[in-house]
Design an enzyme around this catalytic site. Structure first.
Site, short mmCIF file in Angstrom:
data_model
loop_
_atom_site.label_atom_id
_atom_site.label_comp_id
_atom_site.label_asym_id
_atom_site.label_seq_id
_atom_site.Cartn_x
_atom_site.Cartn_y
_atom_site.Cartn_z
N SER A 23 19.88 -49.10 -14.23
CA SER A 23 20.96 -49.65 -14.62
C SER A 23 20.79 -51.36 -14.35
O SER A 23 21.56 -51.18 -12.65
CB SER A 23 22.53 -49.29 -14.95
OG SER A 23 22.91 -50.05 -15.90
N CYS A 133 31.16 -49.14 -10.10
CA CYS A 133 30.90 -50.06 -10.00
C CYS A 133 31.78 -50.48 -8.85
O CYS A 133 32.99 -51.30 -8.89
CB CYS A 133 30.74 -50.81 -11.16
SG CYS A 133 30.16 -52.80 -10.91
N GLY A 220 18.84 -52.28 -2.75
CA GLY A 220 17.11 -52.85 -2.30
C GLY A 220 16.66 -51.77 -0.77
O GLY A 220 17.75 -50.88 -0.35
#
Lengths: 305, 244
Positions: A23, A133, A220
């Protein structure tokens, strides 16, 4: 070795392969459908959706890091009603498999409201509930940092939905296992992890944070080892399936995540650097499976010795 | 958008800080002036978005200022190949130019206006250009714009060359049917206020992907949220909301 089998089953739904764009890195699919046939994917998790439309945080929202990046987008999305009326019909034109609906909220009621609506959408296969989040205040991660709050969201969502509910957890906690267990006990059908790690960069010239919101979520390849460790810990503590993510960028990474205990594997930041990343990983999986003498991926889940 | 491997044909300085790189490869995805490319560099995670200065069927020219790790690395390149995403962004709309468009560039905002000027002149428009720089030794492409046939005015903040002051000081005396601009945000804001006609502004923002996936570079506009990398970088004057 003959044909390899990449199929896996996630909460009762079979995927052609375990590769799932994460997402927030894949929009609602159609940007990528211009580049390749996204039906090669296992599924994908669409952009985090909230009850009301959100612009998100001020810019700059992005910072470069060694082997990764920080984002502080802040859940920009058109709101659940527009997602249902505009984004999902557009998505349905380019993707013909069940899709994972990613949901965020600012109260337990928000989560339940948005999940109940998306649960009724035919193409939604799973609800991925983001209690992690790091980029919004008074919401998101605050529900994922305590076992009680995470369980409360899980219960509220389960009560109003019929489809598998996967709770997406934050790595920014002291004990992720206790939170995962609390979600399992509250009725979660799966756990996905890890969301981004809270990070920060400072510009030497201006002496100010690079990100307008000061901090953001670090993702990452740099976070891959942390993600593997947490997936391993959670997968060994719960009986429900685990979706692993965090820094995955190659077919080898996918297999390593699965060895750690992941049933499916999400790919995030890699999509932003190489828009073909997921297609390439799917295409490369059989080669890597043969190299490591893996006939069937589903039998391989959690196979770490 | 297209991903392609481009060969570096040229990489040479145009000033102390600004370099010109010419890349050879498949340019079929590039649709017009104002678009940008996104370049992958070894050892750096995110790609580097850089505006297209000129383009034909097989070559892209970019001008970039050396400001950080990525552009520092690019400066040292002598030949070799680069992984480049092309055809990114929504460029300038030439159809609104009228007969006498004015092009206003500031610093490294100048490059995309070069191809724009070339195209507008090819359409028979009478193009005027104002190029703004801080000081004389930062000036580039004055002669290149002249060679296209544009009427060129240069301003420098310190008065070491051309008109002393900002681009808006040079705008005051100009007649124009429409304008196109690119440059630092304070300059864009000043032009927004000083301009007598409608026009188009090219914006800069830190980007994650450069192709609309991550929502990293969004801005609010009169007609809704837009992504600088996708619906931008060019926005029309009537659409702009100044936030910062």
């Amino acid at each position: 070795m003959g044909k390899v089998n990449t199929k896996v089953t996630l909460c009762g739904i079979e995927l052609d392969n375990p590769v799932v764009p994460a997402s927030g890195t894949f929009g609602y699919g159609y940007e990528f459908a211009e580049l390749y046939d996204i039906n090669c994917l296992g599924t994908f998790s669409f952009k985090g959706t909230t009850k009301d439309p959100r612009f998100g945080n001020p810019t700059p929202r992005i910072a470069e890091c060694t082997a990764g990046m920080i984002n502080a987008v802040g859940l920009q999305n058109p709101g659940v009603d527009k997602v249902i009326s505009e984004e999902l019909p557009r998505l349905a034109k380019c993707f013909h498999k069940p899709v994972m609906a990613n949901v965020s909220g600012f109260s337990v009621e928000d989560y339940a409201y948005t999940c109940e609506k998306l649960d009724k959408e035919a193409q939604v296969g799973w609800l991925e509930v983001n209690v992690s989040c790091p980029n919004v205040h008074g919401g998101g991660m605050s529900f994922g940092t305590s076992p009680e709050a995470a369980a409360e969201v899980t219960k509220a969502v389960k009560k109003v939905t019929t489809k598998p509910v996967i709770i997406k957890l934050s790595p920014n906690v002291t004990d992720i296992v206790s939170i995962a267990k609390a979600c399992e006990e509250a009725g979660a059908d799966g756990i996905s992890l890890i969301n981004t790690m809270l990070g920060m960069r400072i510009d030497l010239r201006t002496r100010k944070p690079v990100i307008a919101n000061k901090m953001g979520g670090f993702s990452g390849s740099a976070i891959f080892p942390v993600a593997v460790r947490m997936v391993y810990q959670v997968a060994h503590a719960v009986k429900i399936p685990v979706v692993g993510m965090g820094g995955v960028s190659t077919a080898e990474d996918v297999i390593e995540m699965m060895l750690a205990g992941a049933t499916a594997v999400e790919v995030g930041a890699a999509n932003l650097v190489n828009p073909y990343a997921c297609r390439d990983i799917v295409a490369d999986l059989p080669r890597v499976m043969e190299k490591y003498r893996i006939e069937s991926l589903s039998e391989f889940i959690g196979g770490v010795q | 958008m297209k991903q392609g491997i481009f060969r570096i044909l040229e990489n040479s300085p145009v000033t102390d800080q600004v370099m010109r790189m010419v890349l050879a490869g498949d340019c079929s995805a590039v649709s017009g002036p104002g678009q940008f490319v996104n370049i992958k560099l070894d050892g750096l995670f995110l790609r580097r978005p850089i505006s297209v200065c000129d383009c034909d069927s097989h070559k892209i020219t970019i001008l970039y200022k050396v400001v950080g790790k990525g552009t520092e690395q690019m400066r040292t390149m002598r030949g070799g190949e680069l992984d480049v995403l092309t055809g990114l962004g929504n460029g300038y709309d030439l159809s609104l130019s009228g007969e006498e468009p004015l092009l206003i560039g500031g610093g490294v905002g100048v490059p995309p206006l070069y191809w724009l000027a070339k195209e507008l002149i090819a359409q028979g428009k009478k193009v005027s250009v104002i190029l703004g720089f801080n000081t004389k030794n930062e000036i580039f492409y004055e002669e290149e714009f002249r060679a296209l046939g544009a009427d060129v005015t240069v301003t420098t903040v310190d008065g070491s060359y051309g008109i002393q002051g900002f681009v808006t000081d040079a705008m005051a005396g100009k007649q124009y049917s429409y304008f196109y601009t690119c440059g630092p945000e304070p300059m864009l804001k000043a032009i927004y206020r000083a301009s007598a006609t409608s026009g188009q502004f090219s914006f800069e923002e830190r980007m994650g992907c450069g192709f609309g996936a991550c929502m990293g570079c969004s801005c609010k506009t009169v007609t809704g949220n837009k992504r600088i990398c996708k619906e931008g970088p060019v926005l029309v004057k009537e659409d702009i909301i100044w936030e910062k």
